[in-house]
Design a protein around this motif. Structure first.
Motif, PDB file in Angstrom:
ATOM      1  N   ARG A  93       0.578  -1.517   0.141  1.00 24.91           N
ATOM      2  CA  ARG A  93       0.003   0.268   0.158  1.00 24.91           C
ATOM      3  C   ARG A  93       0.486   1.163  -0.447  1.00 24.91           C
ATOM      4  O   ARG A  93       1.145   2.062   0.757  1.00 24.91           O
ATOM      5  N   TYR A  94       1.911   1.279  -1.185  1.00 24.07           N
ATOM      6  CA  TYR A  94       2.739   2.524  -1.115  1.00 24.07           C
ATOM      7  C   TYR A  94       1.840   3.275  -1.302  1.00 24.07           C
ATOM      8  O   TYR A  94       2.562   4.511  -0.372  1.00 24.07           O
ATOM      9  N   ALA A  95       0.563   3.966  -2.344  1.00 23.62           N
ATOM     10  CA  ALA A  95       0.584   5.801  -1.585  1.00 23.62           C
ATOM     11  C   ALA A  95       0.155   5.299   0.095  1.00 23.62           C
ATOM     12  O   ALA A  95       0.498   6.987   0.606  1.00 23.62           O
ATOM     13  N   ALA A  96      -0.223   5.267   0.334  1.00 19.46           N
ATOM     14  CA  ALA A  96      -1.109   5.057   2.246  1.00 19.46           C
ATOM     15  C   ALA A  96       0.777   5.038   2.584  1.00 19.46           C
ATOM     16  O   ALA A  96       0.268   6.302   3.739  1.00 19.46           O
ATOM     17  N   ALA A  97       1.552   4.643   2.056  1.00 25.14           N
ATOM     18  CA  ALA A  97       2.336   3.980   3.342  1.00 25.14           C
ATOM     19  C   ALA A  97       3.205   6.002   3.297  1.00 25.14           C
ATOM     20  O   ALA A  97       3.600   6.519   4.038  1.00 25.14           O
ATOM     21  N   ALA A  98       3.598   6.987   2.576  1.00 21.60           N
ATOM     22  CA  ALA A  98       3.924   7.827   1.685  1.00 21.60           C
ATOM     23  C   ALA A  98       2.704   8.823   2.760  1.00 21.60           C
ATOM     24  O   ALA A  98       3.327   9.631   2.960  1.00 21.60           O
ATOM     25  N   ALA A  99       1.365   9.144   2.131  1.00 19.81           N
ATOM     26  CA  ALA A  99       1.056   9.482   2.623  1.00 19.81           C
ATOM     27  C   ALA A  99       0.540   9.420   4.736  1.00 19.81           C
ATOM     28  O   ALA A  99       1.539  11.033   5.169  1.00 19.81           O
ATOM     29  N   ILE A 100       1.240   8.533   5.045  1.00 22.80           N
ATOM     30  CA  ILE A 100       1.400   8.555   6.358  1.00 22.80           C
ATOM     31  C   ILE A 100       2.302   9.003   6.868  1.00 22.80           C
ATOM     32  O   ILE A 100       2.754  10.010   8.317  1.00 22.80           O
ATOM     33  N   ALA A 101       3.617   8.655   5.665  1.00 18.25           N
ATOM     34  CA  ALA A 101       5.301   9.360   6.248  1.00 18.25           C
ATOM     35  C   ALA A 101       5.422  10.444   5.909  1.00 18.25           C
ATOM     36  O   ALA A 101       5.722  11.467   7.089  1.00 18.25           O
ATOM     37  N   PHE A 102       4.770  10.784   5.217  1.00 16.66           N
ATOM     38  CA  PHE A 102       5.074  12.302   4.832  1.00 16.66           C
ATOM     39  C   PHE A 102       4.288  12.931   5.499  1.00 16.66           C
ATOM     40  O   PHE A 102       3.904  14.529   5.687  1.00 16.66           O
ATOM     41  N   GLY A 103       2.885  12.538   5.521  1.00 16.27           N
ATOM     42  CA  GLY A 103       1.594  14.056   6.144  1.00 16.27           C
ATOM     43  C   GLY A 103       1.910  13.937   7.652  1.00 16.27           C
ATOM     44  O   GLY A 103       1.486  14.685   7.752  1.00 16.27           O
ATOM     45  N   THR A 104       2.419  12.674   8.056  1.00 17.82           N
ATOM     46  CA  THR A 104       2.101  12.887   9.933  1.00 17.82           C
ATOM     47  C   THR A 104       3.774  13.700   9.369  1.00 17.82           C
ATOM     48  O   THR A 104       3.663  15.183  10.476  1.00 17.82           O
ATOM     49  N   LEU A 105       5.068  13.831   8.824  1.00 18.82           N
ATOM     50  CA  LEU A 105       6.121  14.925   8.687  1.00 18.82           C
ATOM     51  C   LEU A 105       5.150  16.662   8.592  1.00 18.82           C
ATOM     52  O   LEU A 105       5.398  17.662   9.937  1.00 18.82           O
ATOM     53  N   ALA A 106       4.737  16.482   7.592  1.00 17.54           N
ATOM     54  CA  ALA A 106       3.902  17.649   6.978  1.00 17.54           C
ATOM     55  C   ALA A 106       2.862  18.238   8.592  1.00 17.54           C
ATOM     56  O   ALA A 106       2.975  19.646   9.092  1.00 17.54           O
ATOM     57  N   THR A 107       2.330  17.477   8.765  1.00 19.57           N
ATOM     58  CA  THR A 107       1.138  18.152   9.691  1.00 19.57           C
ATOM     59  C   THR A 107       1.318  18.351  11.276  1.00 19.57           C
ATOM     60  O   THR A 107       1.169  19.282  11.955  1.00 19.57           O
ATOM     61  N   THR A 108       2.927  17.501  11.794  1.00 21.48           N
ATOM     62  CA  THR A 108       3.176  17.669  12.658  1.00 21.48           C
ATOM     63  C   THR A 108       3.685  18.787  12.666  1.00 21.48           C
ATOM     64  O   THR A 108       3.844  19.864  14.318  1.00 21.48           O
ATOM     65  N   LEU A 109       4.716  19.355  12.047  1.00 21.99           N
ATOM     66  CA  LEU A 109       5.647  20.558  11.762  1.00 21.99           C
ATOM     67  C   LEU A 109       3.951  22.168  11.992  1.00 21.99           C
ATOM     68  O   LEU A 109       4.590  23.302  12.373  1.00 21.99           O
ATOM     69  N   VAL A 110       3.387  21.719  11.404  1.00 23.83           N
ATOM     70  CA  VAL A 110       2.291  22.985  10.957  1.00 23.83           C
ATOM     71  C   VAL A 110       2.222  23.066  12.441  1.00 23.83           C
ATOM     72  O   VAL A 110       1.235  24.153  12.811  1.00 23.83           O
ATOM     73  N   ALA A 111       1.562  21.547  13.263  1.00 23.77           N
ATOM     74  CA  ALA A 111       0.853  21.654  14.244  1.00 23.77           C
ATOM     75  C   ALA A 111       1.514  22.467  15.609  1.00 23.77           C
ATOM     76  O   ALA A 111       1.867  23.306  16.178  1.00 23.77           O
ATOM     77  N   ALA A 112       2.955  22.610  14.956  1.00 21.90           N
ATOM     78  CA  ALA A 112       4.470  23.067  16.657  1.00 21.90           C
ATOM     79  C   ALA A 112       4.026  24.613  15.774  1.00 21.90           C
ATOM     80  O   ALA A 112       4.027  25.283  17.308  1.00 21.90           O
ATOM     81  N   ALA A 113       3.914  25.004  14.543  1.00 20.09           N
ATOM     82  CA  ALA A 113       4.421  26.006  14.414  1.00 20.09           C
ATOM     83  C   ALA A 113       2.743  26.886  15.028  1.00 20.09           C
ATOM     84  O   ALA A 113       2.870  28.316  15.356  1.00 20.09           O
ATOM     85  N   ALA A 114       1.978  26.275  14.562  1.00 13.72           N
ATOM     86  CA  ALA A 114       0.142  26.786  15.143  1.00 13.72           C
ATOM     87  C   ALA A 114       0.589  26.635  16.213  1.00 13.72           C
ATOM     88  O   ALA A 114      -0.021  28.015  16.895  1.00 13.72           O
ATOM     89  N   GLY A 115       1.464  26.011  17.303  1.00 17.47           N
ATOM     90  CA  GLY A 115       1.559  25.892  18.811  1.00 17.47           C
ATOM     91  C   GLY A 115       2.113  27.400  19.196  1.00 17.47           C
ATOM     92  O   GLY A 115       1.680  28.364  19.998  1.00 17.47           O
ATOM     93  N   LEU A 116       2.512  27.518  18.746  1.00 23.65           N
ATOM     94  CA  LEU A 116       4.504  28.691  18.583  1.00 23.65           C
ATOM     95  C   LEU A 116       3.480  29.629  18.677  1.00 23.65           C
ATOM     96  O   LEU A 116       3.355  31.063  19.234  1.00 23.65           O
ATOM     97  N   GLY A 117       2.828  29.617  17.552  1.00 21.88           N
ATOM     98  CA  GLY A 117       1.704  31.030  16.651  1.00 21.88           C
ATOM     99  C   GLY A 117       0.806  31.333  17.940  1.00 21.88           C
ATOM    100  O   GLY A 117       0.880  33.272  18.290  1.00 21.88           O
ATOM    101  N   LEU A 118      -0.005  30.118  18.151  1.00 20.78           N
ATOM    102  CA  LEU A 118      -1.154  30.181  19.518  1.00 20.78           C
ATOM    103  C   LEU A 118      -0.277  30.911  20.814  1.00 20.78           C
ATOM    104  O   LEU A 118      -0.282  32.163  21.609  1.00 20.78           O
ATOM    105  N   ALA A 119       0.545  30.532  20.997  1.00 23.26           N
ATOM    106  CA  ALA A 119       1.269  31.196  22.235  1.00 23.26           C
ATOM    107  C   ALA A 119       1.893  32.743  22.036  1.00 23.26           C
ATOM    108  O   ALA A 119       1.954  33.208  23.474  1.00 23.26           O
ATOM    109  N   ALA A 120       2.444  32.797  20.827  1.00 19.62           N
ATOM    110  CA  ALA A 120       2.596  34.193  20.680  1.00 19.62           C
ATOM    111  C   ALA A 120       1.971  35.122  20.819  1.00 19.62           C
ATOM    112  O   ALA A 120       1.914  36.381  21.082  1.00 19.62           O
ATOM    113  N   VAL A 121       0.025  34.576  20.600  1.00 21.36           N
ATOM    114  CA  VAL A 121      -0.550  35.904  20.785  1.00 21.36           C
ATOM    115  C   VAL A 121      -1.803  35.904  21.996  1.00 21.36           C
ATOM    116  O   VAL A 121      -1.975  36.849  22.257  1.00 21.36           O
ATOM    117  N   TRP A 122      -1.152  34.585  22.555  1.00 22.66           N
ATOM    118  CA  TRP A 122      -1.822  34.854  23.649  1.00 22.66           C
ATOM    119  C   TRP A 122      -1.576  36.015  24.561  1.00 22.66           C
ATOM    120  O   TRP A 122       0.269  36.246  25.102  1.00 22.66           O
TER     121      TRP A 122
END
Length: 122
Positions: A93-122
């Motif tokens: 299930r190559y497409a699913a594997a790529a989606a999980i691997a790269f999707g997790t990397l991308a979404t966790t980076l965005v989530a960490a940046a969002a957390g920093l952004g939330l803390a900056a404005v709070w």
């Protein structure tokens, strides 16, 4: 003494991850590891908020060490994401594997940046 608190927080994070993962997997009919992705994203968001609290609001660095390294380190599980991706590759299930691997990397980076952004404005 801080090492003891980090270990305790890490233990708590691992238990919370196990409980959340088990509950989500029991309710999910999907063969994809979405609970693991969700855990990693929420842990990254929390880590971003904690780091932002230290950077922007002079929160104690010990809080970041204990809650960030300890709890978030125990709660998030990037090694499981790797294993899940390999299992999907083995199942051809190559497409699913790529989606999980790269999707997790991308979404966790965005989530960490969002957390920093939330803390900056709070």
């Amino acid at each position: 003494m801080i090492a003891v608190w980090v270990a305790l927080a890490g233990s708590l994070g691992a238990v919370v991850r196990f409980v959340v993962d088990s509950a989500l997997r029991a309710r999910s009919g999907s063969s994809l590891p979405w609970p693991t992705v969700l855990i990693n994203v929420t842990g990254s968001l929390l880590l971003g908020i904690l780091a932002g609290a230290v950077l922007f609001h002079d929160a104690p660095t010990a809080m970041l060490t204990i809650a960030g390294v300890g709890f978030c380190g125990g709660y998030t599980t990037f090694s499981t994401t790797s294993v899940d991706s390999v299992r999907l590759i083995v199942a051809r299930r190559y497409a699913a594997a790529a989606a999980i691997a790269f999707g997790t990397l991308a979404t966790t980076l965005v989530a960490a940046a969002a957390g920093l952004g939330l803390a900056a404005v709070w």
